[in-house]
Design a protein around this motif. Structure first.
Motif, PDB file in Angstrom:
ATOM      1  N   VAL A  91       1.038  -1.228  -0.116  1.00 39.34           N
ATOM      2  CA  VAL A  91       0.287   0.043   0.281  1.00 39.34           C
ATOM      3  C   VAL A  91       0.523   1.283   0.364  1.00 39.34           C
ATOM      4  N   THR A  92       2.058   0.975   0.624  1.00 41.18           N
ATOM      5  CA  THR A  92       2.703   2.031   1.044  1.00 41.18           C
ATOM      6  C   THR A  92       3.880   2.609  -0.650  1.00 41.18           C
ATOM      7  N   LEU A  93       4.092   2.061  -1.162  1.00 36.46           N
ATOM      8  CA  LEU A  93       4.536   1.506  -2.418  1.00 36.46           C
ATOM      9  C   LEU A  93       3.118   2.677  -3.758  1.00 36.46           C
ATOM     10  N   ILE A  94       1.983   1.863  -3.047  1.00 37.63           N
ATOM     11  CA  ILE A  94       1.372   2.642  -4.286  1.00 37.63           C
ATOM     12  C   ILE A  94       1.301   3.815  -4.019  1.00 37.63           C
ATOM     13  N   GLN A  95       0.928   4.106  -2.965  1.00 35.96           N
ATOM     14  CA  GLN A  95       0.948   5.496  -2.627  1.00 35.96           C
ATOM     15  C   GLN A  95       1.994   6.276  -2.881  1.00 35.96           C
ATOM     16  N   ALA A  96       3.088   6.211  -2.560  1.00 37.29           N
ATOM     17  CA  ALA A  96       3.888   6.863  -3.457  1.00 37.29           C
ATOM     18  C   ALA A  96       4.721   6.811  -4.703  1.00 37.29           C
ATOM     19  N   VAL A  97       3.065   5.959  -5.292  1.00 40.97           N
ATOM     20  CA  VAL A  97       3.179   5.787  -7.155  1.00 40.97           C
ATOM     21  C   VAL A  97       2.226   7.257  -7.286  1.00 40.97           C
ATOM     22  N   VAL A  98       1.288   7.029  -6.753  1.00 42.04           N
ATOM     23  CA  VAL A  98      -0.543   8.272  -6.544  1.00 42.04           C
ATOM     24  C   VAL A  98       0.484   9.285  -6.317  1.00 42.04           C
ATOM     25  N   ALA A  99       1.453   9.452  -5.303  1.00 44.67           N
ATOM     26  CA  ALA A  99       2.354  11.176  -5.295  1.00 44.67           C
ATOM     27  C   ALA A  99       2.586  11.482  -6.033  1.00 44.67           C
ATOM     28  N   PHE A 100       3.624  10.620  -6.212  1.00 42.55           N
ATOM     29  CA  PHE A 100       4.806  11.557  -7.532  1.00 42.55           C
ATOM     30  C   PHE A 100       4.123  11.489  -9.215  1.00 42.55           C
ATOM     31  N   LEU A 101       2.632  10.582  -9.532  1.00 40.13           N
ATOM     32  CA  LEU A 101       1.939  10.862 -10.388  1.00 40.13           C
ATOM     33  C   LEU A 101       1.118  12.293 -10.941  1.00 40.13           C
ATOM     34  N   CYS A 102       0.887  12.686  -9.163  1.00 37.63           N
ATOM     35  CA  CYS A 102      -0.606  13.661  -9.353  1.00 37.63           C
ATOM     36  C   CYS A 102       0.981  14.118  -8.941  1.00 37.63           C
ATOM     37  N   THR A 103       1.552  14.612  -8.538  1.00 35.75           N
ATOM     38  CA  THR A 103       2.502  15.812  -8.797  1.00 35.75           C
ATOM     39  C   THR A 103       3.098  15.914 -10.129  1.00 35.75           C
ATOM     40  N   MET A 104       3.302  15.192 -10.566  1.00 40.63           N
ATOM     41  CA  MET A 104       3.685  15.493 -12.311  1.00 40.63           C
ATOM     42  C   MET A 104       2.950  15.872 -13.092  1.00 40.63           C
ATOM     43  N   ALA A 105       1.268  15.375 -12.563  1.00 38.47           N
ATOM     44  CA  ALA A 105       0.557  16.082 -13.174  1.00 38.47           C
ATOM     45  C   ALA A 105       0.267  17.526 -12.556  1.00 38.47           C
ATOM     46  N   GLY A 106       0.160  17.536 -12.013  1.00 37.76           N
ATOM     47  CA  GLY A 106      -0.181  18.520 -11.043  1.00 37.76           C
ATOM     48  C   GLY A 106      -1.238  19.514  -9.832  1.00 37.76           C
ATOM     49  N   SER A 107      -1.640  18.021 -10.205  1.00 34.94           N
ATOM     50  CA  SER A 107      -2.850  17.856  -9.642  1.00 34.94           C
ATOM     51  C   SER A 107      -3.313  18.922  -7.818  1.00 34.94           C
ATOM     52  N   TRP A 108      -4.133  18.819  -7.711  1.00 31.85           N
ATOM     53  CA  TRP A 108      -4.795  19.032  -5.942  1.00 31.85           C
ATOM     54  C   TRP A 108      -3.941  18.234  -5.112  1.00 31.85           C
ATOM     55  N   LEU A 109      -4.916  16.171  -5.581  1.00 27.02           N
ATOM     56  CA  LEU A 109      -4.462  15.601  -4.370  1.00 27.02           C
ATOM     57  C   LEU A 109      -2.594  14.856  -3.958  1.00 27.02           C
ATOM     58  N   ALA A 110      -1.808  16.182  -4.889  1.00 22.69           N
ATOM     59  CA  ALA A 110      -0.431  15.366  -4.392  1.00 22.69           C
ATOM     60  C   ALA A 110       0.371  15.891  -2.974  1.00 22.69           C
ATOM     61  N   PHE A 111      -0.752  17.450  -3.026  1.00 18.63           N
ATOM     62  CA  PHE A 111       0.561  17.328  -0.952  1.00 18.63           C
ATOM     63  C   PHE A 111      -0.456  16.207  -0.440  1.00 18.63           C
TER      64      PHE A 111
END
Length: 188
Positions: A91-111
């Motif tokens: 689950v931690t690895l999935i969260q890290a990947v989602v956080a990275f992708l959200c950061t790259m996409a500039g989504s509000w969900l990144a933080f």
């Protein structure tokens, strides 16, 4: 190829066994020639010199061969901790990947995802340490560690002492009952 199969092949070549169905050593599954053959249900063409009874017979082989385990199974508490740790780390690895992708996409969900990834990393580290600690505790309590100060040794000693004392009390009570004292320690 093991020895039994070699003997069967030699017997087949010599014509000693004609149309008898060979069986795998530990199952009631017909074995294919030499351990290999066409898929189950397909006919095998007759080879020169083979009887007509064997030519039309489908050849089958076992799906798998059971082998003894290389290592013993983990104790239940250790296995539970390991499964829990693997799930938390996944689950931690999935969260890290989602956080990275959200950061790259500039989504509000990144933080929020970055914050939850940091928290999950702490929990995943704890889960991995939990497996190690659980394994150590189990080993010490169940006598795997052979050290002079092993907890298991003192626990076994205490259990033996308690059983010995229980036997002494039981013998004393039995002796009193046999004498007819009806539970009294002294006779009138």
């Amino acid at each position: 190829m093991d020895t039994a199969e070699r003997h069967e092949r030699a017997a087949d070549r010599g014509g000693a066994r004609s149309a008898a169905v060979r069986r795998a050593p530990d199952h009631d599954i017909p074995a294919a020639r030499g351990g290999r053959g066409p898929a189950p249900g397909r006919e095998q063409p007759a080879a020169a010199g083979e009887s007509a009874g064997q030519a039309g017979r489908p050849s089958c082989r076992p799906l798998w061969v059971e082998e003894p385990a290389r290592r013993r199974r983990l104790p239940d508490p250790v296995r539970e901790a390991a499964v829990r740790a693997v799930l938390i780390i996944a689950v931690t690895l999935i969260q890290a990947v989602v956080a990275f992708l959200c950061t790259m996409a500039g989504s509000w969900l990144a933080f929020p995802m970055v914050l939850s990834s940091v928290a999950s990393t702490v929990v995943a580290t704890w889960a991995a340490l939990d497996v190690w600690v659980t394994r150590q505790v189990w080993s010490q309590r169940n006598g795997v560690v052979s050290a002079p100060n092993s907890t298991a040794r003192s626990l076994r000693r205490e259990r033996r002492r308690a059983r010995r004392e229980a036997r002494v009390v039981e013998r004393t009570q039995e002796r009193i009952r046999r004498r007819g004292g009806a539970g009294r320690l002294s006779h009138p």
